[in-house]
Design a protein around this motif. Structure first.
Motif, PDB file in Angstrom:
ATOM      1  N   LYS A 235     -14.070  32.601   7.055  1.00  0.00           N
ATOM      2  CA  LYS A 235     -15.430  32.773   6.538  1.00  0.00           C
ATOM      3  C   LYS A 235     -15.760  31.733   5.461  1.00  0.00           C
ATOM      4  N   GLY A 236     -15.322  30.517   5.735  1.00  0.00           N
ATOM      5  CA  GLY A 236     -15.552  29.435   4.783  1.00  0.00           C
ATOM      6  C   GLY A 236     -16.340  28.284   5.387  1.00  0.00           C
ATOM      7  N   ILE A 237     -16.755  27.379   4.510  1.00  0.00           N
ATOM      8  CA  ILE A 237     -17.479  26.167   4.910  1.00  0.00           C
ATOM      9  C   ILE A 237     -16.687  24.968   4.390  1.00  0.00           C
ATOM     10  N   PRO A 238     -16.296  24.049   5.266  1.00  0.00           N
ATOM     11  CA  PRO A 238     -15.524  22.893   4.785  1.00  0.00           C
ATOM     12  C   PRO A 238     -16.410  21.918   4.017  1.00  0.00           C
ATOM     13  N   LEU A 239     -15.863  21.334   2.961  1.00  0.00           N
ATOM     14  CA  LEU A 239     -16.570  20.275   2.242  1.00  0.00           C
ATOM     15  C   LEU A 239     -16.272  18.961   2.955  1.00  0.00           C
ATOM     16  N   ILE A 240     -17.315  18.363   3.513  1.00  0.00           N
ATOM     17  CA  ILE A 240     -17.132  17.158   4.325  1.00  0.00           C
ATOM     18  C   ILE A 240     -17.501  15.920   3.523  1.00  0.00           C
ATOM     19  N   VAL A 273     -11.900  19.489 -10.432  1.00  0.00           N
ATOM     20  CA  VAL A 273     -10.540  18.976 -10.577  1.00  0.00           C
ATOM     21  C   VAL A 273      -9.730  19.282  -9.321  1.00  0.00           C
ATOM     22  N   LEU A 274      -9.826  20.523  -8.855  1.00  0.00           N
ATOM     23  CA  LEU A 274      -9.082  20.923  -7.660  1.00  0.00           C
ATOM     24  C   LEU A 274      -9.551  20.135  -6.434  1.00  0.00           C
ATOM     25  N   ILE A 275     -10.870  19.967  -6.321  1.00  0.00           N
ATOM     26  CA  ILE A 275     -11.423  19.220  -5.182  1.00  0.00           C
ATOM     27  C   ILE A 275     -10.969  17.767  -5.224  1.00  0.00           C
ATOM     28  N   ASP A 276     -10.993  17.170  -6.420  1.00  0.00           N
ATOM     29  CA  ASP A 276     -10.581  15.771  -6.558  1.00  0.00           C
ATOM     30  C   ASP A 276      -9.141  15.580  -6.101  1.00  0.00           C
ATOM     31  N   VAL A 277      -8.264  16.480  -6.505  1.00  0.00           N
ATOM     32  CA  VAL A 277      -6.855  16.383  -6.108  1.00  0.00           C
ATOM     33  C   VAL A 277      -6.716  16.544  -4.598  1.00  0.00           C
ATOM     34  N   MET A 278      -7.416  17.528  -4.037  1.00  0.00           N
ATOM     35  CA  MET A 278      -7.311  17.759  -2.593  1.00  0.00           C
ATOM     36  C   MET A 278      -7.839  16.570  -1.794  1.00  0.00           C
ATOM     37  N   GLU A 279      -9.002  16.036  -2.192  1.00  0.00           N
ATOM     38  CA  GLU A 279      -9.619  14.958  -1.412  1.00  0.00           C
ATOM     39  C   GLU A 279      -8.951  13.608  -1.655  1.00  0.00           C
ATOM     40  N   ASN A 281      -6.123  12.720  -3.637  1.00  0.00           N
ATOM     41  CA  ASN A 281      -4.667  12.588  -3.661  1.00  0.00           C
ATOM     42  C   ASN A 281      -4.015  13.002  -2.349  1.00  0.00           C
ATOM     43  N   GLN A 282      -4.501  14.102  -1.781  1.00  0.00           N
ATOM     44  CA  GLN A 282      -3.824  14.666  -0.611  1.00  0.00           C
ATOM     45  C   GLN A 282      -4.553  14.443   0.709  1.00  0.00           C
ATOM     46  N   LYS A 283      -5.797  13.969   0.649  1.00  0.00           N
ATOM     47  CA  LYS A 283      -6.608  13.759   1.858  1.00  0.00           C
ATOM     48  C   LYS A 283      -6.841  15.074   2.603  1.00  0.00           C
ATOM     49  N   TYR A 284      -7.055  16.140   1.842  1.00  0.00           N
ATOM     50  CA  TYR A 284      -7.355  17.457   2.404  1.00  0.00           C
ATOM     51  C   TYR A 284      -8.865  17.709   2.346  1.00  0.00           C
ATOM     52  N   PHE A 285      -9.306  18.685   3.153  1.00  0.00           N
ATOM     53  CA  PHE A 285     -10.699  19.121   3.125  1.00  0.00           C
ATOM     54  C   PHE A 285     -10.767  20.493   2.453  1.00  0.00           C
ATOM     55  N   PRO A 286     -11.382  20.587   1.255  1.00  0.00           N
ATOM     56  CA  PRO A 286     -11.504  21.884   0.580  1.00  0.00           C
ATOM     57  C   PRO A 286     -12.446  22.809   1.356  1.00  0.00           C
ATOM     58  N   VAL A 287     -12.361  24.102   1.056  1.00  0.00           N
ATOM     59  CA  VAL A 287     -13.187  25.105   1.729  1.00  0.00           C
ATOM     60  C   VAL A 287     -13.907  25.935   0.669  1.00  0.00           C
ATOM     61  N   LYS A 290     -20.250  30.771   1.014  1.00  0.00           N
ATOM     62  CA  LYS A 290     -21.688  30.530   1.155  1.00  0.00           C
ATOM     63  C   LYS A 290     -22.367  30.269  -0.184  1.00  0.00           C
ATOM     64  N   GLU A 291     -21.738  30.709  -1.269  1.00  0.00           N
ATOM     65  CA  GLU A 291     -22.292  30.488  -2.605  1.00  0.00           C
ATOM     66  C   GLU A 291     -21.695  29.247  -3.260  1.00  0.00           C
ATOM     67  N   ASP A 292     -21.018  28.449  -2.467  1.00  0.00           N
ATOM     68  CA  ASP A 292     -20.421  27.188  -2.915  1.00  0.00           C
ATOM     69  C   ASP A 292     -19.252  27.397  -3.883  1.00  0.00           C
ATOM     70  N   LYS A 293     -18.651  28.564  -3.848  1.00  0.00           N
ATOM     71  CA  LYS A 293     -17.467  28.820  -4.667  1.00  0.00           C
ATOM     72  C   LYS A 293     -16.224  28.429  -3.876  1.00  0.00           C
ATOM     73  N   LEU A 294     -15.291  27.801  -4.566  1.00  0.00           N
ATOM     74  CA  LEU A 294     -14.082  27.316  -3.904  1.00  0.00           C
ATOM     75  C   LEU A 294     -13.218  28.481  -3.438  1.00  0.00           C
ATOM     76  N   LEU A 295     -12.741  28.397  -2.204  1.00  0.00           N
ATOM     77  CA  LEU A 295     -11.826  29.392  -1.649  1.00  0.00           C
ATOM     78  C   LEU A 295     -10.392  28.860  -1.721  1.00  0.00           C
ATOM     79  N   PRO A 296      -9.389  29.742  -1.705  1.00  0.00           N
ATOM     80  CA  PRO A 296      -7.991  29.292  -1.844  1.00  0.00           C
ATOM     81  C   PRO A 296      -7.409  28.746  -0.537  1.00  0.00           C
ATOM     82  N   TYR A 297      -8.185  27.884   0.136  1.00  0.00           N
ATOM     83  CA  TYR A 297      -7.741  27.300   1.400  1.00  0.00           C
ATOM     84  C   TYR A 297      -8.006  25.792   1.391  1.00  0.00           C
ATOM     85  N   PHE A 298      -7.295  25.106   2.242  1.00  0.00           N
ATOM     86  CA  PHE A 298      -7.571  23.689   2.469  1.00  0.00           C
ATOM     87  C   PHE A 298      -7.232  23.363   3.915  1.00  0.00           C
TER      88      PHE A 298
END
Length: 689
Positions: A235-240, A273-279, A281-287, A290-298
């Motif tokens: 139930k998440g939206i990936p940050l592209i 900060v978390l998004i910066d590290v994921m994108e 440093n790690q080349k991950y896509f954060p999730v 619907k309210e644009d709050k970060l979920l504990p997934y990548f």
């Protein structure tokens, strides 16, 4: 009827950001090389993965087009005698080019009359010249960084195989100690044996069966479909991030997307900060939800089949946990003291050796905001001064030292935790904006002013000590800062004087700068002028209108852009050229160094010059009102009404009268009219179509 050509260059792993530019080069260079060699084809298509780049040329002709040449020979005077009979020189020229003497023709060129022949150069068969053309094509790449081997041959990474087919035939050649053939390779971890390619039309399908998706767009589509499908399961939206999509797509040949998870405890840290590290440093896509709050997934991408997924997932989860533990440590260390308490440490952080520390820069900005208070119509300096004082403090935090791209972001978050005003906290982040093309612009009043002043301080300081951008060198990002200032001013409709801000900024450097202030001011304004010119041309403003406006003044960008757009629209009207012709007559007749002598009405002898003076004088106040209101179209309509009076003046009056007093008075009348025109533009620079 032609045949299809396939060229595949197999390499060691290419840097992902090299691939798309390489494919564009390949397409451009192939068209150039084959067109120059008179070989026609219907269409071309490039492909690329981390281990290969290549191209299809469809329906490539089997033979070069013939070429008709005109060969100039000896002068007629030596090729023919006085009786117009061919001489030995003519016979020798005909024999040399294997033509009959009767085929010789005479042509007049700038040097005189010469003998010439028309000769047809027969085209070679395509297969005969393809080896050299393909070697030329492979050697034509320009790389940001390249490796060299086998003499002076350069390529981004070592070439491991070359597949070259024309129809069903192998095109044999050698380059960089690699000989071409009809073999390709599948995915390096799954299908390691060579694959013989016999049919070009089946090549893409064969590679896909061997877990290589050749086409970038197809690979990207597959990757994004998986990303959205898996994110939806939680139930998440990936940050592209489009740059990340390009990079990851060109890191794999057969993308498989997996979902990773991290502990909820890390969500208490700043989201950016978390998004910066994921994108980054790690080349991950954060999730996010619907309210644009970060979920504990990548989401992350592996290359190859869905095999050993659990092991791969666990490995990535361990890595992200370690990175987030670093964030936890840095955050806790930073929060032992307030953001304000860190400002004093900036005294030891060098901004530029000759310009002092970051702390010195803050003090200059404090002074500058006071000097330009009236320009920006700032009622209260408390917010801007507080934002200035804190705006660089995060540079000495542990978090920014570890993650430099988070400067401004960390400052904003720490300021909010210290209960600073939200506008002050936002300005700390916004004063760095824009950081790159298409980046966000500052939105808060405090952030807008601070963004402009900070960039102006950097530009003035660097220009004053000779750190002016040259070619590709721009270590302090002055081009970016200049465009940033222009865009911030235009986005917010700020009607302010750039010259006054620069002038005041120069004064804040006190005795540090031992240079000519006027020279620095001129150089900076010219630097801005070239950027303004580029932006106006990109907006499809006529080049001559751009020149006409910038030749007069561009100190107020907001006004300059309004003027350019309105004058550009006016140029489409029927009476525009007629008016410009009249205006140009006024400007062009004035001597370059003419100085206004003072206009005396009693020396206006002719009725037409009296009429011209009256119509200008009677409309001047109304004209200036429209200028002050930025209604340049209405102002232009007023001066367009002067055109018939100007034409009559030049038809009936001799400007350069023998009487010096009358002559100077008439020139002064024209100078007076010119001073009105040039409040819009230098109309003499406009090209009349």
């Amino acid at each position: 009827m032609g045949k299809d050509l396939l060229l595949e260059i197999g390499t060691e792993e290419l840097p992902p950001l090299y691939i798309l530019p390489a494919l564009e080069q390949l397409k451009v260079n192939a068209k150039k090389i084959f067109n120059e060699n008179r070989l026609k084809f219907q269409d071309c298509k490039t492909f690329g993965t981390p281990r290969r780049i290549g191209i299809f040329l469809f329906d490539l002709s089997e033979k070069q087009d013939d070429k008709v040449l005109e060969v100039i020979g000896p002068p007629k005077i030596v090729a023919y005698d006085s009786s117009n009979n061919p001489t030995n020189v003519a016979f020798k020229f005909a024999k040399e080019h294997q033509v009959n003497i009767s085929d010789l023709k005479i042509k007049k060129i700038p040097k005189g009359e010469y003998v010439y022949i028309i000769k047809t150069q027969r085209g070679y068969k395509t297969e005969k010249i393809l080896p050299e053309l393909l070697k030329q094509l492979i050697s034509s790449f320009s790389w940001k960084k390249s490796m060299r081997w086998e003499g002076n041959f350069r390529f981004a990474r070592p070439i491991r195989w070359i597949l070259a087919l024309y129809g069903n035939n192998v095109i044999k050649f050698s380059i960089a100690d690699v000989t071409s053939g009809n073999k390709s390779y599948g995915h390096k971890m799954i299908k390691t044996k060579p694959i013989v390619i016999k049919d070009i039309s089946k090549f893409e399908g064969i590679l896909e069966k061997n877990y290589v998706i050749l086409d970038y767009e197809s690979r990207k589509k597959l990757l994004l479909n998986q990303i959205f499908k898996i994110a939806n399961k939680v139930k998440g939206i990936p940050l592209i991030n489009q740059k990340l999509v390009e990079e990851v797509t060109n890191t794999v040949e057969y993308p498989t997307v997996l979902l990773g998870k991290f502990s909820n405890e890390y969500l208490s840290f700043p989201k950016e900060v978390l998004i910066d590290v994921m994108e980054n440093n790690q080349k991950y896509f954060p999730v996010v939800d619907k309210e644009d709050k970060l979920l504990p997934y990548f989401l992350f991408v592996k290359d190859g089949l869905s095999k050993y997924n659990d092991i791969v997932r666990e490995g990535n989860e361990r890595v992200i946990k370690a990175r987030f533990e670093d964030i936890k440590f840095f955050f806790n260390e930073d929060r032992k003291t307030t953001l304000e308490s860190k400002v004093d440490k900036l005294k030891s952080v060098v901004f530029q050796e000759e310009l002092g520390s970051i702390y010195d820069k803050i003090q200059r900005l404090m002074t500058l905001c006071e000097k330009v208070q009236s320009l920006f119509k700032l009622d209260d300096l408390n917010k801007i001064k507080r934002a200035i004082y804190l705006c660089k403090a995060d540079l000495v935090t542990e978090m920014v030292r570890e993650f430099p791209t988070l400067q401004g972001v960390i400052g904003r978050e720490y300021a909010l935790l210290d209960n600073e005003l939200k506008e002050v906290a936002d300005a700390i982040y916004e004063h760095y904006l824009p950081r790159f093309v298409q980046d966000d612009l500052p939105k808060t009043p405090t952030g807008i002013v601070l963004s402009i002043l900070d960039k102006i301080d950097t530009i003035v300081g660097c220009f004053s000590i000779g750190l002016v951008p040259t070619g590709s060198e721009d270590p302090y990002g002055l081009r970016r800062d200049t465009l940033g200032i222009i865009n911030v001013i235009l986005r917010n409709n700020l009607s302010i004087s750039l010259k006054k801000i620069i002038d005041n900024s120069f004064d804040t450097y006190s005795n540090k700068l031992k240079v000519n202030k006027e020279k620095v001011l001129f150089d900076i304004l010219e630097f801005f002028k070239s950027r303004v010119e580029s932006i106006l041309l990109e907006k499809n403003i006529r080049y001559d209108i751009v020149n006409a406006i910038l030749s007069v003044d561009f100190d107020n960008f907001y006004v300059t852009f309004i003027k350019a757009e309105k004058l550009n629209n006016l140029s489409r009207k029927d009476n525009f050229n007629k008016s410009i012709t009249a205006f140009s007559r006024v400007i062009n007749i004035l001597p370059k160094n003419f100085k206004f002598k003072g206009l005396r009405e009693d020396l206006l002898k002719e009725e037409v010059e009296k009429d011209l003076f009256d119509v200008v004088k009677n409309n001047e106040e109304k004209f200036l009102h429209f200028i002050n209101q930025n209604e340049f179209d209405k102002a232009f309509d007023i001066i367009s009404g002067f055109s018939p009076y100007i034409d009559k003046f030049f038809d009936k009056v001799l400007v350069m009268d023998k009487n010096e007093e009358i002559r100077n008075n008439r020139l002064s009348l024209l100078e007076y009219i010119k001073s009105i025109f040039t409040k819009i533009a230098d109309f003499s620079k406009i090209v009349i179509s």
